[in-house]
Design an enzyme around this catalytic site. Structure first.
Site, PDB file in Angstrom:
ATOM      1  N   ASP A 100     -22.361  11.417  42.520  1.00 19.20           N
ATOM      2  CA  ASP A 100     -21.731  12.719  42.713  1.00 19.20           C
ATOM      3  C   ASP A 100     -22.445  13.701  41.799  1.00 19.20           C
ATOM      4  O   ASP A 100     -22.514  13.477  40.587  1.00 19.20           O
ATOM      5  CB  ASP A 100     -20.248  12.599  42.303  1.00 19.20           C
ATOM      6  CG  ASP A 100     -19.337  13.443  43.151  1.00 19.20           C
ATOM      7  OD1 ASP A 100     -19.661  14.624  43.343  1.00 19.20           O
ATOM      8  OD2 ASP A 100     -18.304  12.918  43.608  1.00 19.20           O
ATOM      9  N   ASP A 202     -20.981  18.342  44.944  1.00 18.85           N
ATOM     10  CA  ASP A 202     -19.674  18.967  44.814  1.00 18.85           C
ATOM     11  C   ASP A 202     -19.744  20.456  45.152  1.00 18.85           C
ATOM     12  O   ASP A 202     -20.652  21.165  44.697  1.00 18.85           O
ATOM     13  CB  ASP A 202     -19.234  18.787  43.350  1.00 18.85           C
ATOM     14  CG  ASP A 202     -17.765  19.090  43.142  1.00 18.85           C
ATOM     15  OD1 ASP A 202     -16.934  18.310  43.621  1.00 18.85           O
ATOM     16  OD2 ASP A 202     -17.454  20.121  42.501  1.00 18.85           O
ATOM     17  N   GLU A 264     -20.534  18.819  49.946  1.00 20.58           N
ATOM     18  CA  GLU A 264     -19.098  19.039  50.140  1.00 20.58           C
ATOM     19  C   GLU A 264     -18.897  20.489  50.562  1.00 20.58           C
ATOM     20  O   GLU A 264     -19.139  21.410  49.784  1.00 20.58           O
ATOM     21  CB  GLU A 264     -18.327  18.768  48.843  1.00 20.58           C
ATOM     22  CG  GLU A 264     -16.828  18.844  49.093  1.00 20.58           C
ATOM     23  CD  GLU A 264     -15.978  19.126  47.861  1.00 20.58           C
ATOM     24  OE1 GLU A 264     -14.781  18.835  47.906  1.00 20.58           O
ATOM     25  OE2 GLU A 264     -16.510  19.665  46.876  1.00 20.58           O
ATOM     26  N   HIS A 330     -10.743  11.611  47.655  1.00 14.48           N
ATOM     27  CA  HIS A 330      -9.904  11.704  46.460  1.00 14.48           C
ATOM     28  C   HIS A 330      -9.184  13.033  46.345  1.00 14.48           C
ATOM     29  O   HIS A 330      -8.465  13.254  45.370  1.00 14.48           O
ATOM     30  CB  HIS A 330     -10.787  11.456  45.226  1.00 14.48           C
ATOM     31  CG  HIS A 330     -11.838  12.523  45.082  1.00 14.48           C
ATOM     32  ND1 HIS A 330     -12.867  12.668  45.996  1.00 14.48           N
ATOM     33  CD2 HIS A 330     -11.991  13.510  44.181  1.00 14.48           C
ATOM     34  CE1 HIS A 330     -13.598  13.711  45.639  1.00 14.48           C
ATOM     35  NE2 HIS A 330     -13.099  14.235  44.547  1.00 14.48           N
ATOM     36  N   ASP A 331      -9.407  13.953  47.282  1.00 15.92           N
ATOM     37  CA  ASP A 331      -8.720  15.251  47.256  1.00 15.92           C
ATOM     38  C   ASP A 331      -7.678  15.378  48.365  1.00 15.92           C
ATOM     39  O   ASP A 331      -7.055  16.435  48.499  1.00 15.92           O
ATOM     40  CB  ASP A 331      -9.739  16.390  47.449  1.00 15.92           C
ATOM     41  CG  ASP A 331     -10.742  16.476  46.310  1.00 15.92           C
ATOM     42  OD1 ASP A 331     -10.381  16.126  45.178  1.00 15.92           O
ATOM     43  OD2 ASP A 331     -11.886  16.898  46.567  1.00 15.92           O
TER      44      ASP A 331
HETATM   45  C1  NOJ Z   1     -14.297  19.057  44.633  1.00 17.99           C
HETATM   46  C2  NOJ Z   1     -13.951  17.710  44.116  1.00 17.99           C
HETATM   47  O1  NOJ Z   1     -13.915  16.804  45.182  1.00 17.99           O
HETATM   48  C3  NOJ Z   1     -12.622  17.852  43.409  1.00 17.99           C
HETATM   49  O2  NOJ Z   1     -12.066  16.608  43.074  1.00 17.99           O
HETATM   50  C4  NOJ Z   1     -12.812  18.719  42.202  1.00 17.99           C
HETATM   51  O3  NOJ Z   1     -11.574  18.968  41.592  1.00 17.99           O
HETATM   52  C5  NOJ Z   1     -13.446  20.050  42.575  1.00 17.99           C
HETATM   53  N1  NOJ Z   1     -14.512  19.924  43.528  1.00 17.99           N
HETATM   54  C6  NOJ Z   1     -14.032  20.709  41.369  1.00 17.99           C
HETATM   55  O4  NOJ Z   1     -15.163  20.011  40.940  1.00 17.99           O
END
Ligand code: NOJ
Length: 540
Positions: A100, A202, A264, A330-331
């Site tokens: 990542d 990210d 992402e 994970h989000d």
């Molecule tokens: C996206 C990530 O997937 C998330 O977990 C994170 O909080 C934010 N970007 C900030 O890095």
């Protein structure tokens, strides 16, 4: 594509959230040595690549997405030697490793930010985005943090505000400063030189911000719930210059063989596909190998809506753009919780049979569900900062320890250890060991699908064609190359009789959600049971 199909196209990606996979040293937090202990398991999933959420030194205000050093390992996760071991062992088993990369922001404890905030004339001052207060002393503009409150924090020492779109401790880098990107590219080379196979980048579409820092306009479609959605993010997302920046990142990957970058990006199709970049006449593109396609995460779970979403994405893809699908990470709330446990197998079959690279989130292969987190254990910043919205935007429920077996702490950590997030209450019933021994478990269902996908070009690279069935609750499609597969998914709780004679006469069941179902079917008169999914091999 310029080349024949590559590993990141035909393979399945498996995301590990390192804090929650396997704790090897009894501190209640997963680590690299723990992941290394689970290689047989990873291999048994028939996945091509493992993506690790951040493992770098970090004060963990956003659980590793606040990076304090881009070229080292957080002692909480182990040492560089542990990392090298893991990379070598994955490679030995023919698997790839994706790291990542978090280039948009650093931790406020990163040495660059310490310097930057030390004085207005420090050479690193403009590596971050600093501005004077507005005339009333407030933030320089109306930009908002994703996690609640303004995107600006005032620094007493130098009398200016700095920008952060996540927690206060995640100051954003200024990619308009000529030294920032080359430094980040150097960090990428550090890992690529070690043999890392790619990066998940990210919030890549957030890396440029409006130079004039103009106020963002209100969002007329805002539903009044999450404050960050109250603005249209035209000056913080997809800002001019972003594509050029991504091209420079991609060029670094292209200095090496077969490395990849997946970005992402949460955007509608038309904008999303621009992040593939330009396509050369030979078919190669020049930005992300794949911009993550998250659209099914928020698509209402009914067959026709999902079909429309799949068809719209397929239609929006430029020639030569390689598709991909993500249903959990994970989000996002756990997949099995979002669609309901009865549909967990159907959604898994969808993810693993659509055209394009699937990315799977750890634990979904055993059907893990959201774990309710008692208020005193809540850790995730958006939930802590906006407790009234915790049930919607809190991400702890999908980040709980992997359920390996029925022993205390689910085999994730030794007995008696307090794990960083609670282990799910259902772990004694739902765990890897129990599912290993059950030939028709969710885990063995997942493996059967990944294995078939791996073996069959029709599934890992074949053409996708939607099939009309005339039944509202059914989404059906063909995947075709040297062989011809028909996937039929029943999103509903009813039994249906289908006449699919227009597709073929007969088919063999390759995999059914009810793994005891096998044999040949007559397509002119076939029954599909409630919540059932079938992968059929057409025999014509
Ligand atoms: C996206 C990530 O997937 C998330 O977990 C994170 O909080 C934010 N970007 C900030 O890095």
């Amino acid at each position: 594509m310029a080349n024949s199909h590559l590993w990141w196209q035909t393979g399945t990606i498996y995301q590990i959230y390192p804090r929650s996979f396997q704790d090897s040293n009894g501190d209640g937090i997963g680590d690299l040595a723990g992941i290394n202990q689970r290689l047989d398991y990873l291999h048994s999933l028939n996945v091509e690549a493992v993506w690790l959420s951040p493992i770098y030194p970090s004060p963990m205000h956003d659980f590793g997405y606040d990076v304090a050093d881009y070229v080292d390992i957080n002692p909480m996760f182990g040492t560089m030697a542990d990392f090298d071991d893991l990379l070598a062992s994955l490679h030995q088993r023919g698997m790839k490793l994706i790291l990542d990369l978090v280039p948009n922001h650093t931790s406020d404890e990163h040495e660059w930010f310490r310097e930057s905030r030390s004085s207005r004339d420090n050479p690193k001052r403009d590596w971050y985005i600093w501005r004077d207060p507005a005339p009333d002393g407030g933030p320089p503009n109306n930009w908002l943090s994703f996690f609640g409150g303004p995107a600006w924090t005032f620094d007493e020492h130098t009398g200016q505000y700095y920008l952060h779109q996540f927690v206060t401790q995640q100051p954003e880098l200024n990619y308009r400063h000529p030294d920032v990107l080359p430094t980040m590219l150097k960090n990428m080379r550090f890992w690529l030189d070690k043999g890392v196979d790619g990066f998940r980048v990210d919030v890549i579409w957030l890396m440029m911000k409006d130079e004039l820092l103009r106020d963002e306009p209100p969002n007329p479609d805002w539903d009044g719930v999450v404050p960050h959605n109250s603005l249209r993010h035209i000056y913080t997302q997809g800002v001019s210059g972003i594509h050029d920046l991504i091209r420079q990142m991609r060029a670094v990957l292209d200095e090496y063989d077969e490395r990849m970058m997946v970005g992402e990006i949460y955007l509608p199709n038309e904008e999303l596909v621009t992040y593939y970049g330009r396509f050369h006449p030979n078919g190669a593109n020049d930005e992300c190998h794949m911009p993550f396609n998250f659209q099914l995460i928020n698509t209402p779970w009914d067959a026709q809506t999902v079909r429309r979403a799949v068809d719209a994405y397929e239609a929006a893809l430029p020639d030569n753009a390689w598709p991909n699908w993500v249903l959990g990470n994970h989000d996002q709330h756990r997949l099995a919780t979002r669609v309901g446990p009865a549909q967990a197998r159907v959604v898994t079959m969808l993810l693993l049979t659509l055209r394009g690279t699937p990315t799977c989130y750890y634990g979904d292969e055993i059907g893990m569900e959201n774990v309710p987190i008692p208020p005193e254990f809540v850790q995730d910043p958006p939930a802590v900062l906006q407790p009234e919205l915790a049930h919607l935007i809190g991400r702890d429920p999908e980040r709980t320890p992997m359920q390996w077996d029925a022993s205390p702490n689910a085999g994730f950590a030794p007995d008696g250890v307090v794990t960083w997030l609670p282990v799910a209450a259902d772990y004694a019933r739902r765990n890897v060991a129990q599912q290993e021994s059950d030939p028709v478990s969710m885990l063995n269902f997942f493996r059967a699908l990944t294995k078939l996908r791996q073996a069959e070009p029709a599934l890992n690279r074949g053409v996708y064609t939607a099939v009309n069935t005339g039944v509202e609750d059914i989404f059906a499609y063909r995947r075709t190359a040297n062989a011809d597969f028909l996937v039929i998914l029943n999103f509903g709780g009813g039994t249906n009789t289908l006449n699919l004679a227009h597709v073929a006469k007969r088919a063999e069941i390759a995999i059914a959600t009810d793994m005891t179902r096998s044999g040949s079917v007559d397509l002119s008169n076939m029954t599909i049971y409630p919540n059932e999914g079938l992968v059929l091999r057409l025999t014509h």
